[in-house]
Design a protein around this motif. Structure first.
Motif, PDB file in Angstrom:
ATOM      1  N   ALA A  35      20.728  55.245  32.201  1.00  0.00           N
ATOM      2  CA  ALA A  35      19.999  56.449  31.814  1.00  0.00           C
ATOM      3  C   ALA A  35      21.202  57.415  31.523  1.00  0.00           C
ATOM      4  CB  ALA A  35      19.376  56.803  33.099  1.00  0.00           C
ATOM      5  N   HIS A  36      22.243  57.669  32.350  1.00  0.00           N
ATOM      6  CA  HIS A  36      23.284  58.745  32.603  1.00  0.00           C
ATOM      7  C   HIS A  36      24.566  58.276  32.612  1.00  0.00           C
ATOM      8  CE1 HIS A  36      19.564  59.933  34.964  1.00  0.00           C
ATOM      9  NE2 HIS A  36      19.588  60.580  33.936  1.00  0.00           N
ATOM     10  N   ASP A  96      25.986  55.732  35.529  1.00  0.00           N
ATOM     11  CA  ASP A  96      25.142  54.957  36.156  1.00  0.00           C
ATOM     12  C   ASP A  96      25.752  53.641  35.710  1.00  0.00           C
ATOM     13  OD1 ASP A  96      23.198  56.900  37.134  1.00  0.00           O
ATOM     14  OD2 ASP A  96      22.122  56.742  35.458  1.00  0.00           O
ATOM     15  N   HIS A 107      15.542  56.680  35.502  1.00  0.00           N
ATOM     16  CA  HIS A 107      15.923  55.474  35.651  1.00  0.00           C
ATOM     17  C   HIS A 107      14.528  54.647  35.832  1.00  0.00           C
ATOM     18  CE1 HIS A 107      19.621  56.468  38.336  1.00  0.00           C
ATOM     19  NE2 HIS A 107      19.630  57.139  37.051  1.00  0.00           N
TER      20      HIS A 107
END
Ligand SMILES: [Zn+2]
Length: 231
Positions: free
Chosen positions: A10-11, A14, A123
């Motif tokens: 996601a980011h 991560d 997520h």
């Protein structure tokens, strides 16, 4: 035979939190690893999304992602810049289409992505999009393994009974690549916090030792196996 690995996170950070040591191990073993980061990071800190207000930070975070993935030896990195912590505002089908296109382009043998039971909404949405995109029909036959990682400061922050717990059934020994994982996390300086925050370098180092101890190894990363197809 060498494998193609796709990490869908996601980011920025991560991918390293969840499977940095495993990525480095794949690379050492001759596999090609592709990282895709779907959301931009940072902009969820404001009431409404304003990319311009965070232009410099976003570009720094992009450079950090590049450095962090280079340290692990990742073959390609794609940053897609979807709205941070607002993936539930996207049409679910649009997100699935994005993931489907990525999978179709890279044709990975192994996919790593988020666990469904994380606190972070991005997520969870990505987990759902990936399992939908990996439906085992003939055109998707190249995806042999689907694995879900734990993300420090999200997976263990879910409260009991609110979502399926993370109970790993797949471990990767990262004794030889833990130092690369920690170095890669250092590149994400901006996202990391001071100990005893769950997203501190020290916490991640301890987590690797604990996951290692779970299986009688020096250091490990833990996963939930979603599906394995043995051809
Ligand atoms: Zn995240």
């Amino acid at each position: 035979m060498n494998k193609k690995v796709l990490v869908i996170a996601a980011h920025p950070d991560d991918e390293v939190l969840g499977c940095g040591g495993t990525i480095a191990r794949h690379v050492k073993e001759g596999d090609k690893v592709h990282t895709v980061i779907l959301a931009e990071g940072i902009t969820s800190r404001d009431k409404s999304r304003d990319r311009n207000a965070h232009k410099e930070e976003l570009s720094e975070l992009g450079s950090a992602a590049k450095r962090a993935n280079e340290i692990l030896g990742v073959h390609s990195l794609k940053l897609i810049d979807l709205p941070d912590n607002r993936l539930d505002s996207l049409n679910r089908l649009d997100l699935i289409k994005i993931v489907e296109e990525l999978i179709d382009e890279i044709k990975p043998n192994i996919i790593y992505t988020h666990h469904i039971g994380d606190v972070n909404i991005d997520h969870r949405r990505i987990h759902e999009a990936v399992i939908t995109a990996c439906r085992p029909f003939p055109q998707n036959h190249f995806v042999e393994e689907l694995l879900f990682f734990e993300t420090a400061s999200s997976t263990e922050w879910m409260t009991a009974g609110s979502a399926p717990p993370f109970v790993p059934n797949w471990y990767v020994d990262i004794t030889d690549t833990l130092s690369l994982k920690l170095k890669s996390l250092e590149a994400y300086d901006y996202e990391m916090r001071e100990w005893p925050h769950a997203r501190s370098i020290k916490a991640l180092e301890y987590q690797a030792y604990w996951r290692g101890a779970n299986i009688g190894k020096q250091a490990a990363e833990a996963f939930l196996l979603g599906r394995k197809i043995q051809s």
